[in-house]
Design a protein around this motif. Structure first.
Motif, mmCIF file in Angstrom:
data_model
loop_
_atom_site.group_PDB
_atom_site.id
_atom_site.type_symbol
_atom_site.label_atom_id
_atom_site.label_comp_id
_atom_site.label_asym_id
_atom_site.label_seq_id
_atom_site.Cartn_x
_atom_site.Cartn_y
_atom_site.Cartn_z
ATOM 1 N N THR A 1 40.858 38.143 27.280
ATOM 2 C CA THR A 1 41.917 38.082 28.289
ATOM 3 C C THR A 1 41.423 38.829 29.516
ATOM 4 O O THR A 1 40.240 39.199 29.598
ATOM 5 N N THR A 2 42.329 39.047 30.493
ATOM 6 C CA THR A 2 41.901 39.710 31.719
ATOM 7 C C THR A 2 42.948 40.732 32.157
ATOM 8 O O THR A 2 44.122 40.607 31.840
ATOM 9 N N HIS A 3 42.473 41.718 32.894
ATOM 10 C CA HIS A 3 43.375 42.602 33.636
ATOM 11 C C HIS A 3 43.261 42.228 35.109
ATOM 12 O O HIS A 3 42.183 42.357 35.691
ATOM 13 N N MET A 4 44.370 41.741 35.681
ATOM 14 C CA MET A 4 44.384 41.268 37.064
ATOM 15 C C MET A 4 45.614 41.846 37.746
ATOM 16 O O MET A 4 46.450 42.491 37.119
ATOM 17 N N HIS A 5 45.729 41.577 39.048
ATOM 18 C CA HIS A 5 46.921 42.004 39.784
ATOM 19 C C HIS A 5 47.687 40.786 40.294
ATOM 20 O O HIS A 5 47.178 39.656 40.263
ATOM 21 N N THR A 6 48.879 41.052 40.809
ATOM 22 C CA THR A 6 49.686 39.992 41.408
ATOM 23 C C THR A 6 48.868 39.279 42.487
ATOM 24 O O THR A 6 48.142 39.925 43.242
ATOM 25 N N GLY A 7 48.969 37.961 42.539
ATOM 26 C CA GLY A 7 48.178 37.172 43.478
ATOM 27 C C GLY A 7 47.058 36.420 42.783
ATOM 28 O O GLY A 7 46.441 35.523 43.364
#
Ligand SMILES: *[C@@H]1O[C@H](CO)[C@@H](O)[C@H](O)[C@H]1NC(C)=O
Ligand SMILES: *[C@@H]1O[C@H](CO)[C@@H](O)[C@H](O)[C@H]1NC(C)=O
Ligand SMILES: *[C@@H]1O[C@H](CO)[C@@H](O)[C@H](O)[C@H]1NC(C)=O
Ligand SMILES: *[C@@H]1O[C@H](CO)[C@@H](O)[C@H](O)[C@H]1NC(C)=O
Length: 422
Positions: A318-324
């Protein structure tokens, strides 16, 4: 004394599968999954305030265990889930360390943490202590599964792997940004420097993640989000300070020969991999700024190619991402004329976002509230030793600071042996 309240819920599940063949029985080991929910120390924030904290020696399952999942959320004093638009949960990291037992009393009494602690990073290749955690997400925590399928688990507390005189312990490193009453909620959540009450000499005295003096072009990110700083509020806004804590749930099994260990790697889309001839040198910057390109609809793509010294079977990604975020993809190596790899630049995993639509915690409108997880059939995707993986992190074409693109993968170096008995 530490101020830790604690709720423990134990559950047990037993699964027995029998195959239908007459002469060989595949008996899946009984899986006794235990589960506990803990509450961390609390911390206090007022409207617009940032909290960056370390909570040492957190409650964690004891003994030689295999951890199956680790889920965290932010709660208020009454135990209610706190929505992201009130307090943006930028990140929580669970970090492992060994503590010198002789010095434990000193550490507890005098909070002298400089001696007697040896951090234990994950298997990922970022330099030094960049991205060292075993578990950790941010605003997307509530909607991102951390479950590992049977019989795979993260092996911890193995007495033969803990050096004599040391104890294995865990800490949380967290960042939370209270955005109640914020003049620019999105800007505060992205750690936009011009919104915070930074000291006048901030750019003169602050070094970047690379250790070099910060450039005046640094518009936002981790360095502008420091403990206790204050984000700009709407005129006249007033709100109560409040105490928040992390509520975390861990599921685990007692380790036995039926469990298969996994290694955890974090791959960073900003890693500029170099070589000095004999050694691969990693340069993970952890976060990056996305410029807005006018007259373009294409997403911004941040790309890194990272050699995996040791491969294995991909079990979870999976990934750790931010809004956008638009999505993020991990590719295998492209090889044209070789029989050493079966690889053709195949897609190993694409992780896609879930955005909130409502008001309640876990579904906050406009916020990233979850990233999808890939669970390939165990054995179906093998990453070779030395294979170069390519990661692409895609965000909307919009100015954004402190963007992250971290792929989280678990690899098994062996598969379970199905022929337990003939
Ligand atoms: C723990 O710290 C003490 C005091 O500094 C030292 O004498 C001892 O060697 C350390 N133990 C280990 C196992 O390193
Ligand atoms: C910061 O450095 C600049 C140039 O190096 C200098 O002109 C300025 O006075 C310094 N500001 C502070 C607050 O120290
Ligand atoms: C490359 O870096 C490694 C690790 O820092 C070091 O041990 C090695 O001597 C370096 N090799 C060269 C050719 O500089
Ligand atoms: C990921 O995003 C890119 C760019 O918008 C798009 O072309 C691609 O189809 C997306 N992939 C998935 C699996 O959603």
């Amino acid at each position: 004394m530490r101020n830790i309240s604690r709720v423990v819920v134990l559950s047990l599940s037993i699964i027995v599968l029998l195959s239908s063949t007459t002469h060989s029985i595949y008996l899946k080991p009984e899986s006794h999954i235990k589960s506990a929910t803990f509450v961390s120390e609390n911390f206090e924030v007022g409207p617009g305030q940032i909290a960056v904290k370390n909570f040492w020696d957190i409650e964690f399952p004891k003994g030689h265990v295999g951890v199956k999942s680790f889920d965290v959320e932010l709660i208020d004093e009454d135990g209610n889930s706190v929505p992201l638009y009130e307090t943006y949960f930028h990140h929580w990291f669970a970090i492992k360390y060994f503590e010198n037992i002789t010095l434990s009393r000193n550490i507890e009494q005098y909070h002298d943490l400089r001696n007697g602690i040896v951090f234990q990073r994950n298997s990922g290749a970022c330099q030094g202590y960049m991205l060292p955690h075993y578990w950790g997400l941010g605003g997307e925590s509530r909607g991102t599964s951390s479950n590992l399928p049977d019989p795979f688990a993260v092996e911890l507390g193995n007495p033969t792997k803990i050096p004599n005189g040391f104890k294995e312990k865990w800490l949380f490193n967290i960042m939370a940004i209270d955005t109640r009453g914020a003049y620019d909620r999105k800007g505060c959540s992205e750690c936009r420097c011009n919104l915070f009450n930074l000291p006048n000499n901030f750019y003169n005295v602050t070094n970047g993640i690379d250790g070099k003096p910060l450039s005046l072009n640094y518009k936002g990110g981790l360095l502008c989000c420091q403990d206790n700083l204050q984000c700009k509020l709407r005129k006249g806004f007033d709100g109560p300070r409040r105490k928040l804590s992390l509520r975390y749930k861990i599921r685990w099994v007692d380790w036995d020969e039926h469990q298969v260990p996994l290694k955890f790697y974090i791959l960073d889309a900003t890693d500029r991999v170099k070589s000095n001839g004999s050694t691969t040198i990693h340069d993970c910057k952890v976060e990056y700024t996305i410029p807005r390109i006018h007259d373009s609809d294409s997403p911004n793509v941040q790309k890194a190619s990272i050699p995996m010294e040791n491969g294995g079977y991909l079990i979870y990604a999976t990934t750790h991402m931010h809004t956008g975020v638009v999505n993020a993809t991990l590719y295998g190596q492209k090889i044209f004329l070789s029989n050493s790899f079966s690889s053709d630049g195949r897609v190993l995993c694409t992780s896609t976002p879930k955005y909130g639509m409502g008001k309640e915690a876990g579904n906050e409108k406009g916020y990233l509230v979850g990233m999808s997880v890939c669970y390939p059939k165990p054995g179906s995707i093998k990453i070779e030793d030395g294979e170069i993986l390519t990661l692409e992190s895609r965000y909307e074409n919009q100015f954004r600071t402190g963007a992250m693109g971290h792929f989280y993968i678990y690899l098994a170096e062996q598969l379970p042996n199905k022929d337990i008995k003939d």
